[in-house]
Design an enzyme around this catalytic site. Structure first.
Site, PDB file in Angstrom:
ATOM      1  CD  GLU A 238      91.776  44.844  -9.867  1.00  0.00           C
ATOM      2  OE1 GLU A 238      91.504  45.825 -10.558  1.00  0.00           O
ATOM      3  OE2 GLU A 238      92.554  43.938 -10.249  1.00  0.00           O
TER       4      GLU A 238
ATOM      5  N   GLY B  36      96.233  39.125 -12.226  1.00  0.00           N
ATOM      6  CA  GLY B  36      97.484  39.855 -12.054  1.00  0.00           C
ATOM      7  C   GLY B  36      98.577  39.054 -11.374  1.00  0.00           C
TER       8      GLY B  36
ATOM      9  CB  SER C 177      97.359  35.576 -15.599  1.00  0.00           C
ATOM     10  OG  SER C 177      97.567  36.190 -14.334  1.00  0.00           O
TER      11      SER C 177
ATOM     12  CD  GLU D 165      88.273  39.229 -14.643  1.00  0.00           C
ATOM     13  OE1 GLU D 165      89.108  39.409 -15.518  1.00  0.00           O
ATOM     14  OE2 GLU D 165      87.939  40.101 -13.831  1.00  0.00           O
TER      15      GLU D 165
ATOM     16  CG  HIS E  64      87.361  43.943 -11.794  1.00  0.00           C
ATOM     17  ND1 HIS E  64      88.367  43.851 -10.859  1.00  0.00           N
ATOM     18  CD2 HIS E  64      87.849  43.406 -12.939  1.00  0.00           C
ATOM     19  CE1 HIS E  64      89.416  43.277 -11.434  1.00  0.00           C
ATOM     20  NE2 HIS E  64      89.128  43.001 -12.690  1.00  0.00           N
TER      21      HIS E  64
ATOM     22  CE  LYS F  38      92.940  44.662 -13.792  1.00  0.00           C
ATOM     23  NZ  LYS F  38      93.378  43.626 -12.853  1.00  0.00           N
TER      24      LYS F  38
ATOM     25  CG  ASN G 248      89.789  46.075 -16.331  1.00  0.00           C
ATOM     26  OD1 ASN G 248      89.793  47.305 -16.269  1.00  0.00           O
ATOM     27  ND2 ASN G 248      89.674  45.291 -15.254  1.00  0.00           N
TER      28      ASN G 248
HETATM   29  P1  PGA Z   1      94.987  40.387 -15.504  1.00  0.00           P
HETATM   30  O1  PGA Z   1      93.611  41.093 -15.018  1.00  0.00           O
HETATM   31  O2  PGA Z   1      94.793  40.013 -16.953  1.00  0.00           O
HETATM   32  O3  PGA Z   1      96.042  41.446 -15.325  1.00  0.00           O
HETATM   33  O4  PGA Z   1      95.188  39.204 -14.644  1.00  0.00           O
HETATM   34  C1  PGA Z   1      92.369  40.614 -15.417  1.00  0.00           C
HETATM   35  C2  PGA Z   1      91.284  41.488 -14.820  1.00  0.00           C
HETATM   36  O5  PGA Z   1      91.407  41.898 -13.668  1.00  0.00           O
HETATM   37  O6  PGA Z   1      90.261  41.821 -15.484  1.00  0.00           O
END
Ligand code: PGA
Length: 258
Positions: free
Chosen positions: A104, A176, A216, A170, A102, A12, A10
């Site tokens: 976010e 992140g 992560s 997640e 997601h 983003k 992803n």
């Molecule tokens: P990350 O994000 O691997 O940077 O923690 C995962 C995600 O949001 O899909």
């Protein structure tokens, strides 16, 4: 039953369409150089909308075996929905998957479980497989609300009649942050999701649905997750922007030695 592992990146809101071309090329070449087994592991990338056409053209022209996903879609098909993107357009760009819900989008755009449900239906109408993202926040984790991701899955898929689905668990506190759930923690939640799906939606669907871990994930921790019986892949954010790192994640079997 064996479920084909799925490794999804992803991006983003990172990499413009020119950077996308270079990144896709490098990823494909790195995997090809390593004789990557694309039949045994699906590699999916979810670039921003504005990159999709460039990535699709390149993938088609070069015969790369990478699979495209979109990061979101509208619950509507067309009309006066300024700024939204129809699943119909994504299907035309060969997007086989779409991320839905997601964290976010749930947090920044206040996406509700109802909207996530409507988006799952929209994906289904256009033959795109939803990757439904779920996960508890830090507060919910601390309050012991282990049912949060399960309820999010049920709200998203109940009464949709969907026959193909991917779920990404997640934990929001692991996205992140560099703070990773342990493989055992992730396995326990993911097993719970699969059991609820079997009990409350459909046993066959639960058995064949790939459930991914996300948060992560890096090349040096991916193997621990993929050793678990219920974890069928990973959704990778930050580490998917680096083609070499992402290729190393996709080659998780070499870390596990299977
Ligand atoms: P990350 O994000 O691997 O940077 O923690 C995962 C995600 O949001 O899909």
């Amino acid at each position: 039953m064996t479920r084909t592992p799925l490794i999804a990146g992803n991006w983003k809101m990172n990499l413009d369409h020119q950077q996308a071309i270079a990144t896709v090329q490098k990823l494909a070449w790195t995997l090809d150089d390593a004789d990557f087994d694309y039949e045994g592991v699906e590699v999916v990338i979810a670039p921003p909308f504005t990159d999709l056409r460039s990535a699709q053209t390149l993938i088609d022209a070069e015969g790369f075996k990478l699979i495209l996903a979109a990061q979101d879609l509208s619950d509507q098909d067309h009309g006066a929905y300024t700024g939204d993107i129809s699943g119909e357009f994504l299907a035309k760009l060969n997007c086989q998957y779409v991320l839905i819900g997601h964290s976010e989008r749930r947090m920044i755009h206040n996406e509700s479980d109802q909207l996530v449900h409507a988006k799952v239906l929209a994906a289904k109408r256009h033959g795109i497989v939803p990757i439904v993202c779920v996960g508890e926040s830090l507060e919910q984790k601390n309050a012991g609300q282990t049912e949060v991701p399960i309820n999010q899955v049920l709200e998203a898929v109940k009464d949709t009649g969907i026959s193909e689905l991917v779920i990404a668990y997640e934990p929001v506190w692991a996205i992140g942050t560099g703070e990773v759930a342990t493989a055992e923690q992730a396995e326990e939640t993911i097993r719970g999701i699969r059991e609820s799906l079997a009990e409350q939606v459909d046993e066959g669907l639960a058995e064949k649905t790939r459930i991914l871990y996300g948060g992560s994930v890096k090349a040096n921790n991916v193997a621990g997750f993929l050793k678990m019986p219920n974890i069928d892949g990973v959704l990778v954010g930050g580490a998917s922007l680096d083609s070499e790192e992402f290729a190393n994640i996709a080659r998780f079997r070499e870390h596990i030695g299977v």
